[in-house]
Design an enzyme around this catalytic site. Structure first.
Site, short mmCIF file in Angstrom:
data_model
loop_
_atom_site.label_atom_id
_atom_site.label_comp_id
_atom_site.label_asym_id
_atom_site.label_seq_id
_atom_site.Cartn_x
_atom_site.Cartn_y
_atom_site.Cartn_z
N SER A 1 0.83 -1.28 -0.05
CA SER A 1 0.13 0.18 0.01
C SER A 1 0.84 1.26 0.03
CB SER A 1 -0.92 -0.05 1.31
OG SER A 1 -0.18 -0.40 2.34
N HIS B 1 -2.33 -2.82 -6.14
CA HIS B 1 -2.80 -2.46 -4.85
C HIS B 1 -4.43 -2.51 -4.80
CE1 HIS B 1 -3.47 0.79 -1.69
NE2 HIS B 1 -3.58 -0.26 -1.07
N ASN C 1 -3.16 6.18 -0.70
CA ASN C 1 -2.56 6.40 0.73
C ASN C 1 -1.93 7.70 0.95
OD1 ASN C 1 -3.66 4.09 2.33
ND2 ASN C 1 -2.41 2.86 1.21
#
Length: 284
Positions: free
Chosen positions: A119, A140, A190
């Site tokens: 991630s 991902h 993220n």
């Protein structure tokens, strides 16, 4: 390349979700975990999740049984040698992932694509551990994998166009939307999400508001489906900390500094839902 057999490395929450999704769309899946107990737990978790789908009328009993039959638990990475695509979903630790990629590189075909579900970590750095950096890519998935429609497809510096196209088409065969992203810390998902969660934690740390109130403001005021602190608990506070550390190290900017309260909770073993306690308490 015709992808028929997929190997998934890691039978945790993400690995089992990825396994279930591939099996649901008629791929043969080899599921590996270094811990036998976790492997058994992972397969049983998939069985329970798919039984719920049968009960809700979203899958027939025959479809559920066929899905389970397409999943083969394996006890060594070498048993993944015949996979056309490997998706690594181990713990978010670069050293552990490097060891896995080194071992995979030695035992699978030179044409096998090695993907990582990381991630936040560098695809380019992982690829450098192999003799096939052009066949290494980021894939991902979002959690929960069977439900969420997005897959970030991350090119490393050496990832070939052919590898990218195969992985993109494979993600789309799972009825996911594949979005191309460049290889920078945290990618897009993220890099945007984790500072939001970290700032929410700072709001608690500084006494601005209680966790429930921070979440209420974001769900009721910003129309988020889940508050950032509850989301952090579901992701795992250890994972959140690891990603924030990757962002902080990768960009060298204070805005990515992990909140001391996040670090304290992780040190206490308060990891969120999986440990029974994070910003909220969870029953077993």
């Amino acid at each position: 390349m015709n992808i028929q057999t997929v190997a998934v490395i890691g039978a945790g929450q993400m690995g089992t979700g990825i396994t279930q999704t591939f099996a649901q769309f008629h791929y043969n899946v080899l599921l590996y975990d270094s811990k036998k107990e976790q492997l058994s737990k992972g397969v049983e978790g998939i069985r329970k999740q798919t039984e719920k789908l049968v009960q809700k009328g979203k899958m027939t009993q025959l479809e559920q049984e066929s899905l389970i039959q397409r999943i083969v638990p394996v006890s060594t990475i070498k048993e993944c040698r015949n996979a056309n695509l490997v998706v690594e979903a181990a713990v978010e630790n670069m050293d552990i992932k490097k060891e896995i990629f080194q071992e995979l590189d030695q035992c699978v075909s030179s044409q096998t694509i090695l993907a990582t579900n990381t991630s936040s970590l560098s695809i380019t750095e992982l690829a450098a551990e192999t003799t096939r950096p052009d066949h290494v890519i980021g894939m991902h998935f979002m959690n929960p994998v069977p439900v969420m429609k997005l897959v970030e497809v991350i090119r490393g510096l050496a990832t070939s166009e052919e590898t990218y196209q195969i992985v993109k088409e494979t993600a789309e065969s799972l009825r996911k939307t594949a979005v191309e992203v460049k290889d920078y810390p945290g990618f897009v998902s993220n890099r945007v999400l984790m500072p939001l969660i970290n700032e929410a934690i700072f709001s608690v740390y500084e006494g601005v508001a209680a966790p429930e109130d921070v979440d209420h403001i974001m769900t009721l005021g910003m129309n988020h489906p889940m508050g950032p602190l509850k989301l952090a608990d579901f992701i795992g506070l250890d994972t959140c900390l690891s990603i924030m550390e990757t962002l902080h190290e990768g960009f060298g900017e204070d805005k990515y500094r992990p909140c001391p309260l996040l670090r304290k909770y992780v040190n206490a073993g308060w990891l969120g839902k999986k440990s029974g306690r994070g910003f909220y308490r969870y029953s077993s």
